[in-house]
Design an enzyme around this catalytic site. Sequence first.
Site, short mmCIF file in Angstrom:
data_model
loop_
_atom_site.label_atom_id
_atom_site.label_comp_id
_atom_site.label_asym_id
_atom_site.label_seq_id
_atom_site.Cartn_x
_atom_site.Cartn_y
_atom_site.Cartn_z
N GLY A 148 1.86 11.31 4.32
CA GLY A 148 2.04 10.29 5.35
C GLY A 148 1.54 8.93 4.88
CB SER A 149 0.15 6.08 6.77
OG SER A 149 1.28 5.95 7.62
CB THR A 150 -3.10 8.80 2.82
OG1 THR A 150 -2.24 9.94 2.75
CG2 THR A 150 -4.07 8.96 3.97
CE LYS A 202 2.74 3.49 5.91
NZ LYS A 202 2.53 3.20 7.34
#
Length: 564
Positions: free
Chosen positions: A286-288, A290
């Site tokens: 997920g957003s980790t 990024k």
Amino acid sequence: MDRYKKKRIYVIYFCILFNLFFLSLRLIYLQIFRAPSLTHFAQKQYQMYIPLEPARGTIFDRNMRPLAINLTIDSLFSNPREIENPLYTAEVLSEVSGLEKRMLLDKFAQDKSFVWLSRHIDKDIAERIKSLSLQGIHLIKETKRNYPQARNASTILGFCGIDNQGLEGLELYCDAQLKGRPGYLLSSKDAKRRRLFFLDYDHLPPIDGYDVVLSIDSVIQNIAERELEKAVKATRALGGSVVVVYPSTGEILAMANYPNFDPNNFEAHSRDAFRNRAVTDMFEPGSTFKIITASAALEEGIVSPQDRFFCENGSYNMKTHILRDHTPHGWLTFREIIEVSSNIGTVKVAQKAGLETLYRYARLFGLGRKSGVDLPGEAGGFIRPLNRLSKTSIGAIPIGQEIMVNALQLTLAASVIANGGILVRPYIIKEIRDKKGISIKTFSPVRIRTVISAQTVEKMKQILIGVVKSGTGKRADVDKYQAAGKTGTAQKVENGVYSHSKFTSSFIGFIPVDNPVLAIGIVLDEPRPYYGGVVCAPVFKNVAADALQYLDSLSQDIKFANID
């Protein structure tokens, strides 16, 4: 002498010769052809074979606190050839020990001089058996594996079987070093089948196993175990992991998993509790992820922290699908995009960078392959080859979809930012030494490659500080210390589509920013609520605060290895 008497003498003479000839043949047969079996039979009458067990090596944490030790305990065996009344012996022994009478009789029927009856028996039972002085029934001292810290680090250590052979975890991984070499004693016995100690004529002494020193700090491990259990129970998650790494060298200071188990009574737990989820379980980050997207864009000079992007007020038509933000945003700087974790802004940046660049940096950060950690069962993660990525991948990979990682790999990605841009190989075994404390083998940090420049590292640190100070990771903020990190919330795939009710939540970060000592990764499986900033960021805060307080309280600075 008449002919009759003479004839009798000849008959007797030939009978004697025939008997002598027959006895000679018999003697030759016995001496030459039957000698081995008869010798073995004779030896069984006066020899006693006693196995000698080596002491299994101790497992220590980095400060020489014992994590796995040996306890001396009695075990029960019999010499069936010494038992004159098996039925009586079985009845009496069964009453005292609780062993099944039929099983004892079956054991007593074996034509052996050594048969195990019961291993690792209680001290009180051993004393009662000893007081009976039963013929052919003996006690022998053995060692039993014991884990003084019980559940602490259980999924790392694993456990041993009845013969002290490693079955799970590091006990299995390091079994060759820990187990040593067994020995034996051949002794004589008298007519009453008692051992004659002065006639021990063959002796192979056992060689004790080596000790293993880990990079784990059992205090930090305990903190991680405690906070993880609290979070899993509070959010009703299926499970979770916390990984704490010294980012400059890759030394693993803690690796907690929940559910866990008590290795002193591992039979009472399901196999699911034995799993070291931090290395075996894969999930979409997920957003980790990024962190990788942002690092690639900054390193390639595609964006600067102050560049502005329009985030479409929360809904972006990608032609193949609609990409949405959890909170609508208009114009945001690149720094703000990462701070508030805008999917739309991140994908727009990735479109400028290109899928090939993003794929290359994911590989540089070590994703999609095993980290090389010295633990069993590591999953390598997953990234499809570049030529197999689809048109939709540019809208998925930048925000942590279509890619699989484990908790350790995710923590190592944060370590790259923390340590100045270097990917290091993680390790948990620091040293193997003998019982005299002499080092047999030591393990040192390994620099794999430089991933990003020092300039990009400084920009990323400032962005990740903003995530904690004013973005989605505010609940990770630690008093007196400056922290940096990134939240993540990923939909789980169910029946080939993304679920709207099942999520994997995560947070990765490091602290203190000016001289990072701890890189910490937290993953929770299907928590409620499910946002990483809500359920995982507080775990980071609590683990970091207590671990740093502990390190500050030490009389001397914590000594970490240096990397060349």
